[in-house]
Scaffold this motif. Structure first.
Motif, PDB file in Angstrom:
ATOM      1  N   LEU A  83       0.840  -1.194   0.000  1.00 28.96           N
ATOM      2  CA  LEU A  83       0.000   0.000   0.000  1.00 28.96           C
ATOM      3  C   LEU A  83       0.876   1.245   0.000  1.00 28.96           C
ATOM      4  N   ILE A  84       0.595   2.150  -0.930  1.00 31.53           N
ATOM      5  CA  ILE A  84       1.383   3.374  -1.055  1.00 31.53           C
ATOM      6  C   ILE A  84       0.465   4.587  -1.163  1.00 31.53           C
ATOM      7  N   CYS A  85       1.010   5.741  -0.851  1.00 28.52           N
ATOM      8  CA  CYS A  85       0.329   7.021  -1.059  1.00 28.52           C
ATOM      9  C   CYS A  85       1.226   7.875  -1.957  1.00 28.52           C
ATOM     10  N   PRO A  86       1.109   7.721  -3.272  1.00 29.88           N
ATOM     11  CA  PRO A  86       1.994   8.461  -4.162  1.00 29.88           C
ATOM     12  C   PRO A  86       1.533   9.873  -4.481  1.00 29.88           C
ATOM     13  N   ALA A  87       0.367  10.242  -3.964  1.00 26.93           N
ATOM     14  CA  ALA A  87      -0.187  11.572  -4.266  1.00 26.93           C
ATOM     15  C   ALA A  87      -0.636  12.241  -2.974  1.00 26.93           C
ATOM     16  N   GLY A  88      -1.964  12.242  -2.731  1.00 28.04           N
ATOM     17  CA  GLY A  88      -2.496  12.900  -1.543  1.00 28.04           C
ATOM     18  C   GLY A  88      -2.159  12.154  -0.268  1.00 28.04           C
ATOM     19  N   ALA A  89      -2.170  12.897   0.816  1.00 20.97           N
ATOM     20  CA  ALA A  89      -1.804  12.348   2.119  1.00 20.97           C
ATOM     21  C   ALA A  89      -2.899  11.457   2.692  1.00 20.97           C
ATOM     22  N   ALA A  90      -2.495  10.488   3.503  1.00 19.97           N
ATOM     23  CA  ALA A  90      -3.435   9.631   4.223  1.00 19.97           C
ATOM     24  C   ALA A  90      -3.768  10.299   5.549  1.00 19.97           C
ATOM     25  N   PHE A  91      -4.721  11.217   5.488  1.00 21.26           N
ATOM     26  CA  PHE A  91      -5.083  11.960   6.696  1.00 21.26           C
ATOM     27  C   PHE A  91      -5.774  11.069   7.730  1.00 21.26           C
ATOM     28  N   SER A  92      -6.439  10.009   7.263  1.00 27.93           N
ATOM     29  CA  SER A  92      -7.223   9.158   8.150  1.00 27.93           C
ATOM     30  C   SER A  92      -6.584   7.781   8.292  1.00 27.93           C
ATOM     31  N   LYS A  93      -6.144   7.460   9.497  1.00 27.70           N
ATOM     32  CA  LYS A  93      -5.617   6.128   9.756  1.00 27.70           C
ATOM     33  C   LYS A  93      -6.715   5.074   9.640  1.00 27.70           C
ATOM     34  N   GLU A  94      -7.945   5.487   9.910  1.00 27.35           N
ATOM     35  CA  GLU A  94      -9.061   4.549   9.800  1.00 27.35           C
ATOM     36  C   GLU A  94      -9.258   4.100   8.349  1.00 27.35           C
ATOM     37  N   THR A  95      -9.092   5.032   7.409  1.00 26.10           N
ATOM     38  CA  THR A  95      -9.223   4.681   5.994  1.00 26.10           C
ATOM     39  C   THR A  95      -8.185   3.646   5.602  1.00 26.10           C
ATOM     40  N   VAL A  96      -6.971   3.814   6.089  1.00 30.03           N
ATOM     41  CA  VAL A  96      -5.911   2.846   5.800  1.00 30.03           C
ATOM     42  C   VAL A  96      -6.260   1.493   6.419  1.00 30.03           C
ATOM     43  N   GLN A  97      -6.812   1.514   7.612  1.00 31.85           N
ATOM     44  CA  GLN A  97      -7.192   0.272   8.274  1.00 31.85           C
ATOM     45  C   GLN A  97      -8.316  -0.433   7.524  1.00 31.85           C
ATOM     46  N   VAL A  98      -9.301   0.328   7.047  1.00 35.67           N
ATOM     47  CA  VAL A  98     -10.397  -0.258   6.268  1.00 35.67           C
ATOM     48  C   VAL A  98      -9.858  -0.882   4.981  1.00 35.67           C
ATOM     49  N   THR A  99      -8.922  -0.195   4.349  1.00 32.60           N
ATOM     50  CA  THR A  99      -8.284  -0.743   3.147  1.00 32.60           C
ATOM     51  C   THR A  99      -7.605  -2.068   3.465  1.00 32.60           C
ATOM     52  N   LYS A 100      -6.867  -2.099   4.562  1.00 39.53           N
ATOM     53  CA  LYS A 100      -6.164  -3.313   4.983  1.00 39.53           C
ATOM     54  C   LYS A 100      -7.149  -4.454   5.213  1.00 39.53           C
ATOM     55  N   GLU A 101      -8.242  -4.163   5.900  1.00 41.16           N
ATOM     56  CA  GLU A 101      -9.230  -5.206   6.200  1.00 41.16           C
ATOM     57  C   GLU A 101      -9.943  -5.679   4.938  1.00 41.16           C
ATOM     58  N   SER A 102     -10.175  -4.776   4.001  1.00 39.29           N
ATOM     59  CA  SER A 102     -10.834  -5.152   2.740  1.00 39.29           C
ATOM     60  C   SER A 102      -9.963  -6.112   1.949  1.00 39.29           C
ATOM     61  N   LEU A 103      -8.669  -5.823   1.880  1.00 36.92           N
ATOM     62  CA  LEU A 103      -7.759  -6.696   1.149  1.00 36.92           C
ATOM     63  C   LEU A 103      -7.591  -8.038   1.859  1.00 36.92           C
ATOM     64  N   GLU A 104      -7.562  -8.004   3.169  1.00 36.16           N
ATOM     65  CA  GLU A 104      -7.475  -9.262   3.928  1.00 36.16           C
ATOM     66  C   GLU A 104      -8.709 -10.121   3.709  1.00 36.16           C
ATOM     67  N   ALA A 105      -9.856  -9.475   3.511  1.00 36.50           N
ATOM     68  CA  ALA A 105     -11.082 -10.215   3.223  1.00 36.50           C
ATOM     69  C   ALA A 105     -11.008 -10.913   1.862  1.00 36.50           C
ATOM     70  N   LEU A 106     -10.121 -10.426   0.990  1.00 36.94           N
ATOM     71  CA  LEU A 106      -9.894 -11.070  -0.307  1.00 36.94           C
ATOM     72  C   LEU A 106      -8.832 -12.167  -0.215  1.00 36.94           C
ATOM     73  N   GLY A 107      -8.359 -12.428   1.002  1.00 33.63           N
ATOM     74  CA  GLY A 107      -7.355 -13.459   1.207  1.00 33.63           C
ATOM     75  C   GLY A 107      -5.939 -12.983   0.971  1.00 33.63           C
ATOM     76  N   LEU A 108      -5.729 -11.669   1.039  1.00 30.50           N
ATOM     77  CA  LEU A 108      -4.419 -11.098   0.766  1.00 30.50           C
ATOM     78  C   LEU A 108      -3.757 -10.574   2.038  1.00 30.50           C
ATOM     79  N   LYS A 109      -2.447 -10.469   1.995  1.00 30.12           N
ATOM     80  CA  LYS A 109      -1.689  -9.841   3.067  1.00 30.12           C
ATOM     81  C   LYS A 109      -1.370  -8.410   2.660  1.00 30.12           C
ATOM     82  N   VAL A 110      -0.998  -7.605   3.621  1.00 26.49           N
ATOM     83  CA  VAL A 110      -0.780  -6.179   3.362  1.00 26.49           C
ATOM     84  C   VAL A 110       0.549  -5.733   3.958  1.00 26.49           C
TER      85      VAL A 110
END
Length: 351
Positions: free
Chosen positions: A51-78
């Motif tokens: 997971l990268i932020c090549p443009a805008g900043a990740a102001f919300s840690k919760e958004t990053v966490q939701v992204t992580k959980e969504s990918l894990e639900a697909l059977g992926l590691k992060v």
């Protein structure tokens, strides 16, 4: 001082114009010889996504966490990029830091795919800082949309690697988007992208309609992304060869006159004259704005610029700043049917 006649000057300019294409220059400075197409390996359950932020900043840690959980639900590691939570004004850290995350994720043998968490602005600033040789030696899917367009087309142009205009991490991972994502990136399927045709309790289709601007079918390599981002890097050598391409476009929150201006720029740069077909996705919240009395509509602008190309064109595809979106491979061979409103991949976009 030596004075030259107007005729001599014009003759010199004509000679320069004839020689420049031979030296690899073109009106928009797109690459003259496209590298051989390179398909990345498919994504498999258990793979690690960087997971990268090549443009805008990740102001919300919760958004990053939701992204992580969504990918894990697909059977992926992060794996989070080193600079994911950096901030430099509206950017996710300095140009050097953001480029380091892109380069590091491609070089990392333990990472099998790379996903941007956000768009925003800033990817174009990274293009001179990317390690294209390392990227070419370590092919893997890079996924995102909006400002990520700059990375998608530049990496394809410089390395031949097929990239993916699809969800960012912060997007809505609904069934429609996930199904498209998995068909393209997990299953390596020769997908046919077609808008949903759910009537609900209506007598006719009322949303996600396609509009045929010029009927017909065409084949070519899919190239495109966000209209604003593409026009912002016209004149650089980070764009692919447009000859016989299928151009796809999307945008958001742009007044109609700005869309008109940007399509005009693509025309003046010689891009539109080279393509075999055009798919204009969604332009969400693209209104007349303060265009004054008698503003052109978005439909009129698209017709004016695209009908005259005499190639198949349709609009309304599920590509853009929307919750339900296709994952479209940049650089893949495809056939569009502007009458049916479909994009058919001629083969899988991963191996």
């Amino acid at each position: 001082m030596v004075f030259r006649s107007r005729r001599d000057v014009l003759a010199s300019l004509s000679l320069a114009a004839a020689v420049l294409p031979l030296l690899g220059f073109s009106p928009s400075l797109a690459v003259d010889k496209q590298p051989k197409t390179l398909l990345p390996p498919r994504i498999k359950p258990g793979d690690t996504v960087g997971l990268i932020c090549p443009a805008g900043a990740a102001f919300s840690k919760e958004t990053v966490q939701v992204t992580k959980e969504s990918l894990e639900a697909l059977g992926l590691k992060v794996k989070l990029g080193k600079h994911v939570f950096d901030r430099f004004g509206y950017l996710a850290g300095t140009d050097q830091a953001r480029a380091e995350d892109v380069n590091s994720m491609f070089a990392d043998k333990g990472v099998q795919a790379i996903l941007a968490i956000h768009g925003g602005w800033g990817c174009a600033r990274l293009l001179p800082l990317l390690d294209y040789k390392t990227i070419q030696k370590n092919p893997k899917p890079l996924i995102g949309y909006s400002d990520i367009t700059a990375l998608l087309v530049a990496i394809y142009a410089k390395t031949g690697l097929v990239t993916f205009h699809g969800p960012v991490g912060a997007a809505t991972w609904n069934k429609f988007s996930v199904d498209s994502f998995k068909q393209v990136l997990f299953d390596a399927a020769p997908v046919t992208f077609q808008n949903p045709k759910e009537l609900g309790d209506n007598l006719a289709l009322t949303k996600d309609r396609i509009t045929t601007i010029t009927p017909g079918t065409a084949r070519g390599k899919l190239v495109g992304g966000n209209l604003t981002v593409l026009t912002a890097i016209i004149g650089s050598d980070y764009l692919p060869n447009w000859k016989d391409a299928i151009l796809f476009l999307e945008d958001t929150n742009e007044n109609v006159y700005k869309v008109d201006r940007m399509l005009t720029q693509l025309k003046l740069a010689g891009v539109l004259d080279q393509v075999k077909g055009v798919v204009f996705g969604k332009c969400s919240d693209c209104n007349p704005g303060s265009g004054g009395y008698g503003s052109l509509t978005l439909e009129e602008v698209l017709e004016q610029h695209l009908q005259s190309l005499k190639v198949p064109v349709y609009s309304g595809a599920m590509i853009g700043h929307i919750t339900h979106k296709f994952t479209v491979p940049v650089g893949a061979e495809a056939e569009i049917d502007a009458t049916a409103g479909t994009i058919r991949l001629l083969s899988g976009a991963v191996v």
